[in-house]
Design an enzyme around this catalytic site. Structure first.
Site, PDB file in Angstrom:
ATOM      1  CE  LYS A  35      -3.908  -2.437   2.195  1.00  0.00           C
ATOM      2  NZ  LYS A  35      -4.672  -2.495   3.276  1.00  0.00           N
ATOM      3  CD  GLN A  42      -3.751  -4.488   6.271  1.00  0.00           C
ATOM      4  OE1 GLN A  42      -4.029  -3.217   5.790  1.00  0.00           O
ATOM      5  NE2 GLN A  42      -4.257  -5.559   5.898  1.00  0.00           N
ATOM      6  CG  ASP A  65      -9.603   0.602   5.016  1.00  0.00           C
ATOM      7  OD1 ASP A  65      -9.426  -0.100   4.196  1.00  0.00           O
ATOM      8  OD2 ASP A  65      -9.100   0.448   6.183  1.00  0.00           O
TER       9      ASP A  65
END
Ligand code: GUN
Length: 288
Positions: free
Chosen positions: A53, A97, A120
């Protein structure tokens, strides 16, 4: 029939190029989109995902911070870090995460991220916005699947889409996005009785179960678009999806490989959401 292979790497490059134009426009106006990625603990798979990422951000010229916290980090310390990032003008997107270690309440963590920086799309406000059709940030993996379908010319409206898996990260938002695109949607789970009855009726089949090769060619409707979100490590060290690619490709109309299908798109849509967050936050600033 032999399916068209959906090349996720090539489509990801194409979509990244589109978003790079928007990122460059923002930079000219004085805003470099910035993403903070937090990882707590040292789960090897999560470390690889997070490194990829951060790398994707660098490739597009975005600013990024890679924050690595030890597995024994307290919930309080993590929440404090998030609140700092919420206030940081260099940061437009924040991602923690998942999964986080068990002593940390992941709902509290997701609630703490500013909805404007929630790239997200996991904050309850953004989940609600998606459910009511006024989406701000779509969760990256299902958003990537929608792009793969669009770029491959798979028509969604009126079609029967079957999603296997009901996670908050993939299954549920995937079903909502397909519904928003006017598909007729069925969600199946590990408890579904006669799963094959449902999968054989799917024009679009999205599989996100985490069980290696559980969908075989005989469970697929001829000509269907089969999207494999799985990523499983086999005993020989190779990666495979939740779909048995070799038998499925003989029946399906389109199919994504693993690796090289959905994976590159998840990261691409994270970059897209970060640029979008920066656009929205910089517009907000100009109007203040
Ligand atoms: N873990 C697995 N997939 C994801 C994702 O899309 N976002 C975050 N934050 N964690 C994940």
């Amino acid at each position: 029939m032999t399916a068209k292979i959906i090349d996720g790497r090539a489509i990801a490059q194409e979509v990244r190029a589109e978003w790079k134009v928007r990122a460059d426009e923002l930079k000219v106006r004085g805003t470099t989109p910035g993403l903070a990625v937090i990882i707590v603990g040292d789960d090897p798979a999560s470390k690889v995902y997070v490194a990829n990422k951060v790398k994707a951000c660098a490739e597009l010229g975005l600013y990024s911070e890679h924050i690595v916290l030890s597995a024994d980090t307290s919930e309080e310390a993590l929440l404090k870090k998030i609140l700092e990032l919420n206030e940081d003008p260099k940061i437009h997107g924040i991602l923690v995460q998942l999964p986080v270690p068990k002593h940390i309440n992941s709902s509290k963590v997701l609630d703490a991220i500013s909805p404007e920086k929630d790239v997200d799309g996991f904050h309850p406000m953004n989940v609600g916005a998606l459910a009511t059709g006024s989406m701000r940030f779509a969760p990256c993996t299902p958003y990537g699947v929608m792009k793969l379908l669009e770029k491959s010319g798979v028509l969604i409206e009126g079609k029967h889409a079957v999603v296997i898996g009901r996670s908050n990260i993939v299954g549920k938002p995937m079903a909502l996005l397909l519904l928003q695109a006017n598909a007729t949607v069925t969600i199946c789970t590990s408890k579904t009785i006669d799963l094959a009855k449902h999968t054989r009726d799917a024009d679009i089949l999205v599989v996100a179960t985490g069980k290696a090769k559980m969908i075989s060619g005989d469970m697929i409707k001829p000509g269907a678009a089969v999207i494999d979100v799985g990523m499983n490590r086999m005993d020989n060290g190779k990666l495979c999806g939740d779909v048995d690619f070799d038998s499925a490709k003989e029946v399906a109309g389109w199919i994504t490989p693993v690796p090289g299908g959905v994976g590159p798109m998840t990261i691409t849509m994270l970059v897209a959401n970060t640029v979008q967050a920066a656009e929205q936050l910089s517009t907000l600033k100009r109007h203040l």
